[in-house]
Design a protein around this motif. Sequence first.
Motif, PDB file in Angstrom:
ATOM      1  N   GLY A  82       1.001  -1.065   0.181  1.00  0.00           N
ATOM      2  CA  GLY A  82       0.161   0.130  -0.453  1.00  0.00           C
ATOM      3  C   GLY A  82       0.709   0.804   0.081  1.00  0.00           C
ATOM      4  O   GLY A  82       0.559   1.902  -1.158  1.00  0.00           O
ATOM      5  N   ASP A  83       2.227   1.214   0.745  1.00  0.00           N
ATOM      6  CA  ASP A  83       2.552   2.303   0.283  1.00  0.00           C
ATOM      7  C   ASP A  83       3.365   2.646  -0.545  1.00  0.00           C
ATOM      8  O   ASP A  83       3.762   3.958  -0.932  1.00  0.00           O
ATOM      9  CB  ASP A  83       4.244   1.974   1.976  1.00  0.00           C
ATOM     10  N   ALA A  84       3.790   1.712  -0.605  1.00  0.00           N
ATOM     11  CA  ALA A  84       4.319   1.875  -2.417  1.00  0.00           C
ATOM     12  C   ALA A  84       3.650   2.062  -3.833  1.00  0.00           C
ATOM     13  O   ALA A  84       4.710   2.900  -3.969  1.00  0.00           O
ATOM     14  CB  ALA A  84       5.664   0.055  -2.635  1.00  0.00           C
ATOM     15  N   ILE A  85       2.045   1.543  -3.500  1.00  0.00           N
ATOM     16  CA  ILE A  85       1.316   2.165  -4.449  1.00  0.00           C
ATOM     17  C   ILE A  85       1.192   3.991  -4.267  1.00  0.00           C
ATOM     18  O   ILE A  85       1.494   4.486  -5.441  1.00  0.00           O
ATOM     19  CB  ILE A  85       0.411   1.358  -4.496  1.00  0.00           C
ATOM     20  N   ILE A 120      -3.898  -7.626  -1.618  1.00  0.00           N
ATOM     21  CA  ILE A 120      -2.879  -7.003  -0.713  1.00  0.00           C
ATOM     22  C   ILE A 120      -2.631  -5.773  -1.307  1.00  0.00           C
ATOM     23  O   ILE A 120      -2.367  -5.402  -2.915  1.00  0.00           O
ATOM     24  CB  ILE A 120      -2.203  -7.517   0.165  1.00  0.00           C
ATOM     25  N   GLY A 121      -2.589  -4.862  -0.471  1.00  0.00           N
ATOM     26  CA  GLY A 121      -2.246  -3.240  -0.683  1.00  0.00           C
ATOM     27  C   GLY A 121      -3.026  -2.360  -1.106  1.00  0.00           C
ATOM     28  O   GLY A 121      -3.871  -2.044  -1.081  1.00  0.00           O
ATOM     29  N   CYS A 122      -2.652  -2.208   0.596  1.00  0.00           N
ATOM     30  CA  CYS A 122      -3.862  -0.573   1.500  1.00  0.00           C
ATOM     31  C   CYS A 122      -4.715   0.382   0.937  1.00  0.00           C
ATOM     32  O   CYS A 122      -3.651   1.343   0.858  1.00  0.00           O
ATOM     33  CB  CYS A 122      -2.999  -1.029   3.178  1.00  0.00           C
ATOM     34  N   GLY A 123      -5.793   0.021   0.423  1.00  0.00           N
ATOM     35  CA  GLY A 123      -6.072   1.212   0.462  1.00  0.00           C
ATOM     36  C   GLY A 123      -6.459   1.831   1.315  1.00  0.00           C
ATOM     37  O   GLY A 123      -6.256   3.946   0.990  1.00  0.00           O
ATOM     38  N   ALA A 124      -6.283   2.054   2.993  1.00  0.00           N
ATOM     39  CA  ALA A 124      -5.997   3.541   3.436  1.00  0.00           C
ATOM     40  C   ALA A 124      -5.301   4.344   3.405  1.00  0.00           C
ATOM     41  O   ALA A 124      -5.378   5.599   3.150  1.00  0.00           O
ATOM     42  CB  ALA A 124      -6.710   2.875   4.667  1.00  0.00           C
ATOM     43  N   ARG A 125      -3.516   3.560   3.091  1.00  0.00           N
ATOM     44  CA  ARG A 125      -2.393   4.441   3.235  1.00  0.00           C
ATOM     45  C   ARG A 125      -2.145   5.013   1.602  1.00  0.00           C
ATOM     46  O   ARG A 125      -1.379   6.016   1.779  1.00  0.00           O
ATOM     47  CB  ARG A 125      -1.774   3.036   3.236  1.00  0.00           C
ATOM     48  N   ILE A 126      -2.669   4.451   0.661  1.00  0.00           N
ATOM     49  CA  ILE A 126      -2.879   4.743  -0.564  1.00  0.00           C
ATOM     50  C   ILE A 126      -3.316   5.669  -0.490  1.00  0.00           C
ATOM     51  O   ILE A 126      -3.169   6.927  -0.569  1.00  0.00           O
ATOM     52  CB  ILE A 126      -3.548   4.349  -1.417  1.00  0.00           C
TER      53      ILE A 126
END
Length: 362
Positions: A82-85, A120-126
């Motif tokens: 998520g952070d990387a995205i 995976i890839g946390c939308g909140a963090r995006i």
Amino acid sequence: MQIDQHRTTAMSSNYSAIGVMSGSSLDGMDLAWCAFTENDGRWTYSIREARTIPYSEGMRHKLVAVMSGTALDLARLHREIGDAIGEGCAKMLGEEVVDVIGSHGHTIFHTPDEGLTMQIGCGARIAAATGVNTVCDFRSMDVALGGQGAPLVPLGEKLIFPDHKAFLNIGGICNIALHRADSVLGYDVCIGNQALNELAEAAGRRYDEGGAIARSGTVDEVLLKSLNGLPFHRELPPRSLGREWFNEHVRPLITDQGKNLADRMRTVVEHIATQVGSALNKQREPVLVTGGGALNTFLIDRIRALVHVPLVVPDGVTVEYKEAVVFALLGVLRLRGGVTALSSVTGAKRDSLGGALYLGNS
């Protein structure tokens, strides 16, 4: 099938969005910054910018290892992706803004027969990193309705490629979509670049450029029979594949060190061509081919030899970023409250609106 998307008069018909796709071939994250216009039910689009953020060797290892890791490993990687995205989208945007980010994320588990899919890839963090409304977890609603949760791309194809009726995507997994007057049929056909890239890595390459290694090999008829004989290939649609299936059924067959590497790769190419040829054997219209495998000229040659219709390989940007473009559009459709998954494709009880929405600054 209701495919016209609902809209209030207060909503604009012009949208700007970033789509993010991380495929099972593990090459990296594709980002596409797109503009969409809807006019009386017809959509047009343009790509302002597109880029791929390659995965490091360490990240690729994590994405594979987490499937047998701990729950804490998975939670940490969900945050990290998520952070990387979010960072990638923020760098792409600079000081500008878009209406939405539509992120497919990276599939870790996909077993819809158990009612389970996880990207995976946390939308909140995006959303936190970009300040932009973010949609993720597109598959879960369809799976909850009894569907496969995939493929989701055929809906986007119908809306933004209306002049094409047949599509082949050669990514980590090969899938097709056939568009009819009243419905869309789409499903996963067979393995794709997951197998080819793994074999290329054994030869010290990230991928087999142009199919050069495969072209130098010879078909192993015993291996080909084993690959074509996998029970999945006898299942009727709707059907979809996950990396678990590759790990359990395909990897043990293609990693036999007693067989020549080039021959194994040549045989995988023939397997893919055979399965795709069978899936398209009743098709009568040209097929638009995208995904990284569309750049594998030897694979395309072998598919062409087994189908009876033209294979249309479009410009390089469309080849590489079509799925990211579609997820940008699915993010827009989620904001509009329209359909994002077609039951005729997935086998769900009904068409559905899916995707978790995390609000940015607005």
